[in-house]
Enzyme design. Structure first.
Site, PDB file in Angstrom:
ATOM      1  N   GLU B  88       0.855  -1.186   0.000  1.00 46.27           N
ATOM      2  CA  GLU B  88       0.000   0.000   0.000  1.00 46.27           C
ATOM      3  C   GLU B  88       0.891   1.236   0.000  1.00 46.27           C
ATOM      4  O   GLU B  88       1.777   1.364   0.844  1.00 46.27           O
ATOM      5  CB  GLU B  88      -0.834   0.017   1.283  1.00 46.27           C
ATOM      6  N   ASP B  99      -5.522   9.462  10.142  1.00 49.65           N
ATOM      7  CA  ASP B  99      -4.168   9.069  10.493  1.00 49.65           C
ATOM      8  C   ASP B  99      -3.677   9.649  11.802  1.00 49.65           C
ATOM      9  O   ASP B  99      -3.931  10.792  12.141  1.00 49.65           O
ATOM     10  CB  ASP B  99      -3.198   9.485   9.363  1.00 49.65           C
TER      11      ASP B  99
END
Lengths: 481, 304
Positions: B88, B99
């Site tokens: 990824e 995040d």
């Protein structure tokens, strides 16, 4: 008189149900009758005060001619009910983790909207704690200032949100949401603040309700509005510094909430974010517009002709405007921050210069670069510094219902001083943007036009900034002489 | 349909009975030689292959451009050679809501160095032919919208990217993304989380392509001390609803975690912040790559 503990057990957890609630609109039980209207298929009532005029009496609710704009507004309300969008704006663009939590919040919000007990407690808090109703003040000297040689000119009224507890309209929403959070059983409140007004309002509401409070604030903002930081700390709130400004504080506040969905409640300060946040904030701020309608009727037996409000993300503007969006004879004017100039690259004029994108959970206009990265905005009015804007305002702009202009830092600073000198009122620099627009607006208006400007906050916090600017100007003038 | 090149061997996969024209054999060339387009298998096929071998996929995540783009290019090769099954690659964004601090910091560093999407694509066009495992891009929604969804997907296809993960688009809004992804042979992976009710989870797994991304915990990305044992029951629920492969991510940072998640029945394990930290916070890019290699090997061993 119903005075139950707010921490009622009526809250929907784990199941998304539409509560069946009989609307108790009995004057005998409550002492006054609640105004009700149908909105999005639900019966909505809100307690503004004892003498709220029935809008049917004003003949406003069922216009004989449905114009195109009204149809678009109707469509907007339909899309809102279906998918949380105002036309194409809004929606829920958040990580999957938050989806269920937001849907529950929407149900709770709809519940309190037509719960007379909540509305009554809110009404008491707004009256006794926040200090509502705020006056609609006729600014005589300001009006005279804008008269032309023949003595003609509009009449300027100021909606005095600066006289609320905490000094800004933010408290209307913070109080209501803190009550909602407590009712939902949440123990800690998380919020992000730019100028600090929402932080102070939230901290105060949490202190009143006995909830833990954490406020995220940009490190740059903490320096610029340090007096507000002190106030927050005095109430017992924890102020956490985040590198950057309001947009970074908001992102961090959302992240911290994601990690503690059961216990904490993210208190949105302005009408942005994923659905239902923009609608909730607007609904809790709409008391401004409702009062204005009533006060206008009392003062001059009519409606305002023009409404002017500053636009950062849109909470005070929507608070004033929303009540009147179906009144097509009322002009809605939003004033954004042009910072150093609309073409300087250092501004916060999202509706003027932004493009449609997705930010902080909603689709709306936003200031972004060619890569789709978010641009950090600038304004002397710290509370106006936000690269996005409310999806509802984006919608009103798109359908042509509201007009948007922008004002530079310099013009806002001058407007601050002007109001101080002419009326002895200290406007927040954010509100000064709305006042500054009068310079351009008034010469275009017919004599006797009723203009209501939302004085959304008071400017004690900005006195130092204005002072420094004036000194700088004087210094430059001396140099050139 | 797809022809793959692995270490010089050349074989055809032919689903549905269509046969490829017989291709003349050619001299063995080492993998580093430039071959114009070498399509690797996509995400679903990778999982099918691993399943036949009884293996669990190892899926590392790194942020593009941290510490710099050429290191990212090297890191992709290192991860590939250490046996990653899918990689990824995150596109840095100014406001990454999903995040935690490690990946946020990586994005900030990368953006400060002037990274942009075109540069990442240019790098990938160069590197992907040299990799044996497929790449899935991880991007937030606004940069995709800004480019235009159609253009974005076509760019991915041209670069040879097989998959896409967009963390801030809910199921209701994925329709147009899915349509354009399918048109360009890009598999759009959807996420399900511990807070997702079962009916919604079923709709998500039905619509997800490539694999189903199970978020292991309620929160943002970032290493945690242990993986919640809710993951076990969530895996069970998902596997009752679909036969698509399920990979677990968020918070996994140690070989013990990887082993545990694999034992619980995951088809794949995703490790993000831990990788980003090793690479981005090393004293030098060279050291970072070395540590990345060692770390990857230690995690991969846990899957044996």
């Amino acid at each position: 008189m119903a005075g139950n503990n707010l921490q009622s057990t009526i809250s929907v957890h784990g199941r998304t149900l539409y509560p069946t609630c009989k609307l108790l609109n009995s004057s005998k039980m409550l002492g006054f009758s609640l105004q009700s209207r149908t909105d999005r298929g639900l019966i909505v009532c809100s307690a503004v005060g004892h003498n709220t005029l029935n809008s049917d009496e004003l003949g406003l609710r069922n216009p004989t001619r449905t114009s195109e704009i009204l149809e678009l507004i109707d469509q907007g309300e339909k899309t809102l009910a279906n998918s949380g969008k105002f036309g194409r704006f809004g929606g829920i663009f958040v990580p999957e983790t938050l989806i269920t939590c937001l849907k529950k919040l929407e149900v709770e919000f709809n519940w309190v909207l037509h719960d007379p007990q909540f509305q009554e407690e809110l009404s008491i808090a707004l009256k006794d704690y926040v200090g509502r109703e705020t006056p609609l003040y006729f600014a005589e000297r300001l009006t005279n200032y804008y008269r032309n040689k023949n003595g003609e000119g509009p009449e300027i009224y100021l909606k005095r949100e600066d006289l609320t507890h905490g000094g800004a309209h933010k408290i209307n929403n913070a109080m209501a949401q803190a009550m909602l959070a407590k009712r939902m059983g949440r123990k800690s409140i998380v919020a992000a603040t730019g100028a600090g007004q929402h932080g102070v309002a939230t901290a105060a509401a949490c202190a009143k309700l006995g909830l833990d409070c954490t406020i995220f604030m940009g490190s740059i903002d903490m320096q610029r509005q340090s007096s507000n930081v002190l106030l927050m700390e005095h109430t017992g709130a924890q102020v956490k510094s985040v590198a950057g400004t309001f947009k970074d504080a908001t992102s961090e506040a959302i992240r911290s909430c994601v990690g503690n969905l059961q216990g904490s409640y993210y208190l949105a300060g302005t009408a942005v974010g994923p659905h239902p946040c923009p609608s909730m904030v607007r609904e809790f701020q709409t008391v401004i517009g409702k009062e204005t309608r009533k006060q206008a009727m009392e003062k001059w037996s009519g409606k305002p002709d023009v409404l002017v409000a500053c636009v950062g993300s849109g909470s005070n503007a929507l608070g004033l405007f929303h009540e009147f969006i179906r009144d097509e004879d009322v002009r809605l004017i939003g004033v954004e921050a042009a910072g150093y100039g609309i073409d300087s690259g250092k501004h916060s004029a999202t509706l003027a210069k932004g493009e449609v994108g997705v930010y902080h959970g909603a689709m709306s206009y936003l200031l972004q670069d060619d890569e789709g990265q978010i641009i950090g905005p600038h304004s002397i009015g710290v509370g106006l510094e936000y690269p996005g804007v409310s999806p509802e305002l984006s919608f009103l702009k798109d359908i042509g219902r509201a007009e948007f202009y922008s004002i530079t830092d310099e013009e806002a600073l001058e407007a601050y001083t002007r109001l101080c000198r002419l009326e002895g009122i200290f406007p927040a620099l954010e509100a000064a943007h709305a006042l500054a627009y009068l310079e351009k607006l008034c010469p275009t208006l017919a004599s006797g036009t009723k203009v209501v400007v939302n004085c959304s906050g008071r400017g004690d916090k900005d006195a130092g900034t204005v002072f420094k600017y004036q000194h700088k100007m004087e210094g430059e003038q001396e140099q050139s002489e | 349909m797809a022809a793959t090149l692995k270490a010089g061997f050349f074989f055809q996969t032919k689903p549905g009975g269509h046969s490829l024209p017989r291709i003349k054999p050619f001299r063995f060339k080492p993998p580093m030689a430039t071959l114009a387009t070498v399509p690797t298998v996509g995400l679903s096929e990778t999982f099918s292959k691993l399943k036949r071998q009884g293996k669990v996929a190892f899926i590392p995540y790194i942020t593009a451009g941290d510490p710099d783009l050429s290191t990212t290019a090297q890191a992709l090769k290192v991860l590939d050679s250490c046996g990653s099954d899918i990689i990824e690659l995150g596109v840095p964004y100014s406001d990454p809501l999903a995040d935690g601090p490690v990946i946020q910091a990586a994005a900030t560093r990368s953006l400060a160095k002037g990274i942009n999407f075109d540069k990442i694509i240019a790098m990938l066009k160069d590197v992907i032919p040299q990799l044996s495992c497929p790449i899935a891009l991880f991007s937030y929604y606004n940069p995709i919208l800004k480019r235009g969804i159609e253009t974005f997907m076509t760019t991915l296809k041209d670069a040879g990217i097989h998959g896409l993960v967009v963390p801030d688009v809910p199921l209701e809004e994925t329709e147009i993304l899915r349509k354009e992804a399918v048109n360009n042979n890009v598999e759009l992976v959807l996420l399900t989380t511990p807070t997702t009710p079962i009916p919604r989870m079923k709709a998500i797994v039905e619509a997800s392509e490539g694999f189903v991304y199970l978020v292991s915990s309620v929160g943002v990305t970032g290493a945690r001390t242990s993986v919640s044992d809710k993951v076990q029951s969530l895996l069970h629920e998902i596997k009752e609803a679909t036969s698509k492969p399920v990979a677990v991510g968020f918070g996994i940072s140690k070989p013990e975690h990887v082993k545990q998640v694999a034992e619980w029945g995951a088809d794949g394990v995703i490790v993000g912040s831990a990788m980003v930290k090793v690479l981005g916070e090393a004293k030098s890019p060279e050291e970072g790559l070395k540590e990345l290699e060692n770390f990857t090997k230690s995690l991969k061993i846990a899957l044996l």
